[in-house]
Design a protein around this motif. Structure first.
Motif, mmCIF file in Angstrom:
data_model
loop_
_atom_site.group_PDB
_atom_site.id
_atom_site.type_symbol
_atom_site.label_atom_id
_atom_site.label_comp_id
_atom_site.label_asym_id
_atom_site.label_seq_id
_atom_site.Cartn_x
_atom_site.Cartn_y
_atom_site.Cartn_z
ATOM 1 N N THR A 112 11.886 25.982 52.027
ATOM 2 C CA THR A 112 10.773 25.057 52.264
ATOM 3 C C THR A 112 9.799 25.736 53.214
ATOM 4 O O THR A 112 10.159 26.124 54.327
ATOM 5 C CB THR A 112 11.269 23.736 52.855
ATOM 6 O OG1 THR A 112 12.206 23.135 51.955
ATOM 7 C CG2 THR A 112 10.107 22.784 53.088
ATOM 8 N N ASP A 172 8.395 23.245 48.493
ATOM 9 C CA ASP A 172 9.708 23.794 48.148
ATOM 10 C C ASP A 172 9.552 24.921 47.125
ATOM 11 O O ASP A 172 8.873 24.771 46.103
ATOM 12 C CB ASP A 172 10.602 22.704 47.562
ATOM 13 C CG ASP A 172 11.010 21.668 48.602
ATOM 14 O OD1 ASP A 172 10.991 21.996 49.807
ATOM 15 O OD2 ASP A 172 11.320 20.525 48.196
ATOM 16 N N ASP A 206 4.569 20.618 53.444
ATOM 17 C CA ASP A 206 5.709 21.454 53.076
ATOM 18 C C ASP A 206 5.766 21.625 51.557
ATOM 19 O O ASP A 206 5.465 20.691 50.802
ATOM 20 C CB ASP A 206 7.019 20.820 53.536
ATOM 21 C CG ASP A 206 7.134 20.816 55.063
ATOM 22 O OD1 ASP A 206 6.470 21.661 55.691
ATOM 23 O OD2 ASP A 206 7.879 19.964 55.596
ATOM 24 N N LYS A 236 16.898 27.590 47.804
ATOM 25 C CA LYS A 236 15.613 26.923 48.036
ATOM 26 C C LYS A 236 15.094 27.251 49.428
ATOM 27 O O LYS A 236 15.860 27.335 50.383
ATOM 28 C CB LYS A 236 15.770 25.404 47.902
ATOM 29 C CG LYS A 236 14.462 24.656 48.055
ATOM 30 C CD LYS A 236 14.640 23.148 47.820
ATOM 31 C CE LYS A 236 15.287 22.472 49.020
ATOM 32 N NZ LYS A 236 15.251 20.990 48.897
#
Length: 467
Positions: free
Chosen positions: A236, A249, A247, A234
């Motif tokens: 961000t 993801d 933000d 992942k």
């Protein structure tokens, strides 16, 4: 009286001598004879000139007809009757301006198990002048087949060179429906023509590079070699909008996108600092720690490295479906990578390309798309607008990649499908990517698309005349 008689005899004798010595009659006779010979010679020269002109037209028409029949063999699934009809039609059309002939029995037939075409027969031209010398006609072409050329298809391993062909195929959302069906027919037709049944002496292989917003590789081994393995699941990413920011993801998918840095427009082998980016996306599957990104390109649209398995190639084309936007630079890059010896470690040994400049080798990229290149990426592997992209717009990148690919000796053909006017960016991108103007095609419908692929295939499959 006697004296008179003697004098008369002398007069007669003198007259006979004078007649015998008079050359005037001989000159007239000789002149008449010479005139006849001269006229016959001029007439013969006219007849010979007519014969030579008609013979040249006949031989040229036969050769052209053999090539037309050979092309029909290539493009019509070896329909022998259709190829013979095409040759005969072409011959008839090419002798319409020929001088009148007689007894023209030229015919055509398919030989060598459908891999060649020959002609036989004869034709004559009448001789209005030489007939005075009992020569009624002259043969334009002999019945002996050794007088005729033979059109041979460069198939079955007799093409004299090896072919490596990579096809970039647009499977974006705009290709759904009939357009995708047309593309499949065109691609399968090309595969039928350029992948030879006999690969014993010379080889012909095709790679498939379907693309949309990303590229799907055939297995995890190839994927890991292309993008590396130490990748977070992942990322961000903060987006700033003036006085506020947020933000987002993004999750790692099983697909790849572009390469950034100094090697972005080269075919340098993947490695540290030279990997392509993994595609990170907000489209996900699973939950929690098992959550992962989803590729945009369909599951059935993985890259197929160079292969001479005609059935498997056509099966892969037939299984394609359409989805996503148009990152044409990705398709362009991978069309290059599948031909590049620097990327050969991604593929099994039978699917690896040969070295650049190998003897009797042609490397060809065929780039096909139906629209504007509208998807590009940040250095994080996240889709962004062109002015935010690490390398600029998709079209800009595609043009740079084409230039670099051509500099390596790869011949680039481009095929647009309903691109619109010549001033559109998609038209200009493909036009500039082609190795030369004659290698750019812009098809308006499915039939023109198929004809474009056929024309490329014919240019790649040598068809030649031999004796």
């Amino acid at each position: 009286m006697a004296t008179k008689g003697v004098g008369g005899s002398r007069w007669v004798s003198r007259r006979l001598v004078d007649f015998a010595q008079d050359n005037g009659g001989n000159v007239a006779i000789l002149f008449a004879m010479a005139l006849v010979v001269l006229l016959l010679s001029i007439g013969a020269a006219i007849d010979i000139g007519r014969w030579l002109h008609a013979r040249d037209q006949t031989v040229a028409a036969v050769d052209a007809a053999l090539l037309a029949g050979g092309r029909a063999l290539q493009t019509d699934n070896k329909d022998e009757a259709g190829a013979i009809a095409a040759a005969k039609k072409f011959y008839d059309q090419n002798v319409t301006t020929r001088l009148p002939v007689t007894d023209d029995t030229v015919t055509f037939k398919v030989t060598d198990g459908g891999k060649a075409m020959t002609a036989s027969g004869e034709a004559y031209i009448k001789t209005p002048f030489l007939r005075l010398a009992s020569i009624e006609k002259l043969p334009l072409i002999s019945r002996a087949e050794t007088e005729f050329s033979k059109a041979e298809l460069a198939v079955g391993g007799n093409g004299g060179e090896n072919l490596e062909i990579s096809m970039m195929l647009d499977v974006t959302g705009s290709m759904a429906g009939q357009k995708l069906r047309d593309l499949k027919d065109a691609a399968e037709d090309l595969i039928d023509i350029v992948v030879w049944d006999d690969q014993s002496e010379f080889t012909s292989k095709v790679a498939l590079v379907p693309f949309s917003e990303d590229i799907r590789l055939p297995n995890s081994g190839a994927m890991n070699k292309a993008r590396g393995t130490a990748l977070p699941n992942k990322k961000t990413v903060r987006t700033n909008y003036g006085i506020f920011s947020y933000d987002t993801d993004y999750y790692l998918s099983d697909c790849v996108v572009e390469r950034v840095g100094s090697q972005r427009y080269t075919d340098a082998a993947p490695g540290s600092g030279k990997y392509v980016l993994a595609h990170y996306t907000t489209q996900t599957t699973g939950r929690g720690n098992s959550r992962k990104g989803v590729c945009t390109i369909p599951d059935d649209a993985a890259v197929v490295p160079l292969s001479d398995d005609k059935d498997s190639l056509k099966e892969a084309v037939e299984g394609l479906s359409a989805s996503g936007g148009t990152a044409g630079h990705l398709g362009t890059a991978w069309a290059w990578y599948t031909l590049s010896p620097n990327w050969s470690t991604l593929w099994p040994a039978p699917n690896r390309p040969q070295a650049y400049g190998a003897e009797n080798l042609q490397k060809i990229a065929i780039l096909m798309t139906d629209g504007e290149y509208n998807t590009q990426y940040s250095s994080e592997g996240v889709s962004v607008s062109a002015n935010e992209a690490a390398n600029g717009s998709s079209a800009t990148q595609a043009r740079a990649l084409c230039a670099a690919m051509k500099a390596k000796g790869i011949t680039v053909y481009t095929v647009g499908f309903q691109l619109g006017g010549q001033y559109s960016e998609s038209y200009q991108t493909l036009y500039q990517c082609a190795s030369e103007p004659g290698k750019f095609y812009n098809a308006d419908d499915g039939e023109q698309l198929k004809q474009a692929f056929r024309d490329i295939a014919l240019k790649l499959s040598s068809l030649y005349l031999s004796k």
